[in-house]
Design an enzyme around this catalytic site. Structure first.
Site, PDB file in Angstrom:
ATOM      1  N   LEU A  13       0.862  -1.188   0.000  1.00 41.85           N
ATOM      2  CA  LEU A  13       0.000   0.000   0.000  1.00 41.85           C
ATOM      3  C   LEU A  13       0.891   1.228   0.000  1.00 41.85           C
ATOM      4  CD1 LEU A  13      -2.759   1.407   0.248  1.00 41.85           C
ATOM      5  CD2 LEU A  13      -2.580   1.146   2.729  1.00 41.85           C
ATOM      6  N   VAL A  49       4.580  -1.177   3.160  1.00 39.97           N
ATOM      7  CA  VAL A  49       4.232   0.202   2.823  1.00 39.97           C
ATOM      8  C   VAL A  49       5.172   0.676   1.724  1.00 39.97           C
ATOM      9  CG1 VAL A  49       3.937   2.551   3.686  1.00 39.97           C
ATOM     10  CG2 VAL A  49       3.462   0.605   5.194  1.00 39.97           C
ATOM     11  N   LYS A  50       4.590   1.240   0.664  1.00 39.28           N
ATOM     12  CA  LYS A  50       5.403   1.681  -0.477  1.00 39.28           C
ATOM     13  C   LYS A  50       5.866   3.115  -0.271  1.00 39.28           C
ATOM     14  CE  LYS A  50       4.188   0.321  -4.698  1.00 39.28           C
ATOM     15  NZ  LYS A  50       3.351   0.046  -5.898  1.00 39.28           N
ATOM     16  N   VAL A  51       7.180   3.311  -0.421  1.00 41.55           N
ATOM     17  CA  VAL A  51       7.812   4.622  -0.273  1.00 41.55           C
ATOM     18  C   VAL A  51       8.678   4.866  -1.509  1.00 41.55           C
ATOM     19  CG1 VAL A  51       9.433   6.010   1.081  1.00 41.55           C
ATOM     20  CG2 VAL A  51       7.805   4.494   2.247  1.00 41.55           C
ATOM     21  N   ASN A  81       8.227  -1.414   0.752  1.00 43.14           N
ATOM     22  CA  ASN A  81       8.413  -1.630  -0.689  1.00 43.14           C
ATOM     23  C   ASN A  81       8.870  -0.289  -1.261  1.00 43.14           C
ATOM     24  OD1 ASN A  81       8.027  -1.704  -3.484  1.00 43.14           O
ATOM     25  ND2 ASN A  81       6.177  -2.950  -3.376  1.00 43.14           N
TER      26      ASN A  81
END
Length: 948
Positions: A108, A139-141, A162
């Site tokens: 996400l 968690v996408k960064v 991610n």
């Protein structure tokens, strides 16, 4: 075994780059896990936008969420997204458990708007991790310079990450370093690294798209066939070569003493994930970026179409470490050709952030639209009919505002939205409804009710009075509560009228002044404090007074000294005209028994509709502001506000907001309040109409007039309120719109540089009176038994040239002859504001409008000095002014001062007029002698005669 499933034998995981609620609920995800060995799911704003905006799949979920209470658009989307991620994570949890946490993840993304905000990224990632509450969440960064420290911090907190938007080998090394650094911090703090996972999403196909474009340009320019062939041989090769060499870096980074130390603690290596693997060039094999990047301990995330294609005809082999030297050669040849891969990957990061932000705009726009549809009548309707030219300009500006993130910048207090001066200091009004201490207002209301007051009187000017006046005029008296009045004049007759209208012994006075130094509320307070002292005793008088003022003001000190019952503090970051939804409006509302809780609840619906997460296209405040500002630039700068009977006073508040905010530096919008609608032919091409009414109040005749105006080419905005309880929505809508219009006009909508000029003149005149006992003498340009006329030498000379001689009619005829197309005419009357005088001025203005076909204003002084007075002096030089003063039948003294109310009013009128003439405005002052009503009738006749 199908080719997708076969990738397991090569130690590569397949993740699906897709997520939708029905896809999970109907078991489609589970089927892919079972049949294809899919081991993960990724999401992004584009995926959610397609799922939510392109179908009705989420309508029910949105409706159910809103049944529990309205919420901002971003929160509403996040609620949906978190549910989807949780459901997908639950489906993948057996994979996660079976593989001991090495796979089975759902990703996400943090908001793309935070890509350049380290602290914001950290805060949102931590919140999403907590809200989703699933071990197999990533968690996408983004791998932006600001994202890298966020990645290290979050990994150090034990959060699985991610990393997205990764294109460059160099940046990949930095990403891996951030992961290692975060793990070391986590282990040093006693954390178990076996629960932390990460993937580095290395984008592929976008690189070839960008490189191939530059190669094609070079091929087209090359003359040497050999060079053409060499360049052509690089097409479709660079992305795979780049990825293969990144994998070599992965092997180096996750080996050796540093990594072995972490691995011994149970740490997992950060896998490379191949992203953007759908082939964009139709000349290439549709499974190219899957077949050529198969290798151990990697992930390939594929969209559904690519998954289907690979299942159908994919060929599986250990390809990732094939021809590594050839990969180096490809990149060397690319550099030799003069194409910089570093420059391309840096640009792709920027483009990627923009593309995801664009997708987020569409996503939030879709959610905003569905929210508004579900809420229906709880949000006031707005319909803009702008005509083709202004309509196209608004469309263009809407996209420009979206691309430059101006509504988000506005909400984040970015002064560069306007002139870059001090606008950031004046934006507290954006949060004032949400910050309202409703419980305190309710407690105050109960206390007021318990005192059995008959009346409550607000003593204030401008922003302190006009908002409360709307509330007083709009809401009926509440049982058990005092009747709300507003006094905003130094006219002696008006002061006397207020004194007679209330029971002094049973009245609550609300002294309202931000600075505490404003002349009018101070002298009004002095007068009524003396009245109350006489009625109930000086020792009790303070108990009948409330102060609303900014902290530390002179009014606060005086209120403390005189024992006021309560002091409410305003917010110093809210200017007066934007203060109606702060204590300056809510204290009078509570005192009058208006349901502040309902008022704020209804207001917050509009706050959310105009919020930073609502793109300009779906943002009603932004749309109205763009239309007003662009219409103004197109010459339609007379904003004509038509308010229906139930909310008839709203226009007076909006008039101040628009005029004082935009009328400066020779620019601005001139609000026209109180003009009834006429036929299209009486209007020039300078009008912009806003019609505001409550539901069911507009009749067929009124609608026919609006339709006729539209047909004649005039822009018309219709706003329909559900009920008067929604008045707060309109306060906020117009505040946002005015701020946006200010940005379009290129001015600071929060200062009022020309208001102070009249105040200085007034202070000079009253100081002279205090010394000598009289105002400085002045010489009329014409005098009769009924009236004296005053103006400066230049205006007098111009009027004489135009035919002014010895009688009033000739001067008025000469003055009114100076009204030209696209001008406006303003009557500025320093007399008692009552129904009879309002009607008389209305007759005068409509005669001018109908004969000269220009916009007209009918204002009462000194209240307009704190309202439209700013625009009259500092706005466009398109006004023709007729100031009206008169002898006071009976003056009223101000306790402790030589200057009476009449003297102060006379000084204000003269100060106002002097500034108008100093600014070169076309201004004439008529001073009526003797009986005021007789003098107004005489003036009315003279104006009619002058127009014929």
């Amino acid at each position: 075994m199908n080719p997708v499933k076969a990738l397991e034998n090569h130690s590569q995981s397949v993740w699906l780059d897709f997520l939708a609620r029905g896809f999970v609920a109907k078991g489609d995800l589970q089927k892919l896990i079972d049949s294809d060995g899919v081991k993960g799911v990724t999401s992004n704003p584009s995926i959610f936008e397609k799922a939510i905006g392109s179908s009705d799949e989420y309508d029910g979920a949105i409706g159910n969420a809103l049944k529990k209470g309205d919420r901002p658009v971003a929160e509403l989307f996040e609620h949906l997204a978190v549910e989807d991620i949780q459901h997908a994570a639950d489906v993948l949890r057996p994979v996660y458990d079976q593989l001991n946490g090495n796979d089975g993840f759902v990703s996400l993304e943090v908001s793309p708007y935070l890509a350049m905000d380290t602290k914001g990224t950290i805060a949102e990632a931590e919140r999403l991790w907590k809200d989703v509450s699933r071990k197999n969440l990533m968690v996408k960064v983004p791998a932006t310079p600001e994202g890298l420290p966020a990645i290290a911090h979050l990994i150090g907190e034990g959060i699985s990450i991610n990393i997205t938007l990764l294109f460059s080998q160099k940046v990949y090394v930095q990403v891996a370093e951030a992961y290692l650094k975060g793990l070391e911090k986590y282990v040093a703090g006693g954390g178990d690294p076996s629960h932390v996972a990460s993937v580095a999403s290395f984008f592929v196909s976008r690189i070839d798209s960008a490189v191939d474009k530059q190669l094609d340009e070079k091929i087209a320019r090359a003359n040497d066939p050999t060079e053409k062939e060499r360049l052509a041989a690089l097409k479709g090769k660079v992305a795979i070569a780049n990825a293969k060499l990144a994998y070599q870096e992965y092997k180096r980074l996750f080996s050796g003493p540093r990594w072995n130390k972490l691995a011994a603690k149970g740490a997992k290596p950060q896998r490379l994930l191949w992203a953007s693997t759908g082939t964009k060039n139709k000349d290439y094999r549709d499974v190219l970026y899957v077949e050529e990047l198969i290798g151990p301990n990697t992930v390939n995330t594929v969209p559904p179409a690519t998954l289907d294609a690979f299942r159908d005809h994919g060929k599986v082999r250990d390809s990732l470490e094939e021809n590594v030297d050839e990969a180096r050669h490809v990149l060397a040849e690319l550099e030799k050709s003069g194409i910089s891969l570093d420059a391309i990957t840096a640009e792709l990061v920027k483009d990627g952030v923009k593309l995801f932000a664009d997708a987020a705009d569409k996503l939030y726009g879709a959610v905003a639209h569905k929210r508004a549809t579900v809420l229906g009548g709880t949000i006031d309707r707005q319909d803009l009919k702008l005509g083709s030219d202004i309509g196209k300009a608004v469309e263009t500006a809407t996209e420009e505002w979206r691309l430059s993130a101006k509504i988000r910048r506005l909400w984040s207090h970015d002064k560069s939205v306007w002139t870059g001066t001090d606008e950031d200091r004046w934006l507290g009004w954006l949060n004032s409804p949400a910050a309202a201490d409703v419980a305190d207002y309710e407690d105050f209301a109960r206390r007021v009710k318990g005192q059995n007051f008959s009346d409550a009187v607000v003593l204030g000017m401008g922003g302190s009075s006009l908002g409360p006046e709307v509330l007083a005029e709009t809401f009926a008296k509440k049982p058990g509560f005092p009747k709300l009045h507003v006094l905003d004049s130094t006219d002696p007759a008006q002061v006397r009228a207020m004194e007679k209208a209330v029971d002094i012994a049973k009245t609550l006075f609300i002294v309202s002044s931000k600075s505490g130094g404003t002349t009018e509320p101070n002298v009004m307070k002095d007068y009524f404090f003396a009245c109350v002292s006489k009625a109930i005793g000086a020792e009790k008088a303070g108990h009948r007074f409330i102060a609303v003022t900014d902290p530390g003001s002179s009014l606060e000190k005086l209120a403390t000294k005189q024992g006021f019952a309560r002091i409410f503090h305003g917010d110093p970051t809210i200017g007066g005209r934007y203060s109606v939804l702060s204590p300056f409006g809510l204290v009078p509302a509570a005192a009058a028994g208006i349901d502040v809780r309902t008022l704020i609840k209804q207001t917050l619906a509009m706050v959310r509709s105009c919020g930073p997460d609502v793109p300009p296209q779906e943002n009603p405040g932004v749309q109205l502001g763009l239309a007003m500002g662009l219409a103004g630039l197109d010459g339609r700068d007379k904003v004509t506000i038509v308010s229906s009977k139930k909310i008839s006073d709203f226009g007076a508040w909006a008039e101040q907001l628009i005029a004082e905010s935009t009328g400066k530096e020779g620019k601005g919008l001139i609000p026209i309040d109180g003009e009834p609608l006429g036929e299209p032919e009486i209007y020039g091409n300078d009008r912009f109409f806003i019609d505001i009414s409550t539901e069911g109040e507009s009749d067929a005749a009124h609608e026919d007039k609006l339709a006729a105006l539209e047909k004649a080419g005039h822009p018309v905005v219709r706003i329909v309120m559900k009920s008067v309880d929604h008045i707060g929505q309109e306060f906020f809508r117009f505040e946002v719109a005015t701020a946006v219009a200010g940005a379009i006009l290129g001015i600071n909508p929060f200062n009022q540089p020309d208001v102070e000029a009249a105040k200085i003149k007034t202070r000079e005149l009253t100081a002279a009176f205090e010394k000598s006992g009289t105002l400085p003498p002045e010489q009329p340009v014409m005098s009769t038994a009924q009236a004296d006329l005053y103006t400066d030498q230049k205006n007098a000379a111009d009027l004489r040239k135009a035919g002014a001689d010895g009688d009033l009619s000739s001067w008025l005829k000469a003055h009114l002859s100076r009204i030209h197309a696209d001008d406006y005419m303003a009557l500025l009357a320093y007399i008692e504001r009552d129904h009879a005088h309002i009607d008389t001025l209305q007759h005068m203005r409509l005669e001018v409008r109908d004969k000269r076909h220009v916009a007209t204003c009918a204002e009462f002084g000194p209240r307009f000095l704190h309202s439209t007075g700013q625009a009259y002096k500092g706005g466009p030089d398109s006004g023709v002014f007729l100031q009206i003063t008169a002898d006071d039948a009976e003056d009223v003294p101000v306790p402790g001062q030589k200057a009476s109310f009449g003297v102060i009013k006379a000084a204000q009128a003269r100060g106002d007029f002097d500034v108008l003439t100093e600014r070169g405005r076309r201004a004439l002052r008529v001073h009526l002698k003797g009986d005021l009503d007789a003098g107004l009738k005489m003036l009315d006749r003279a104006i009619v005669e002058a127009l014929n």
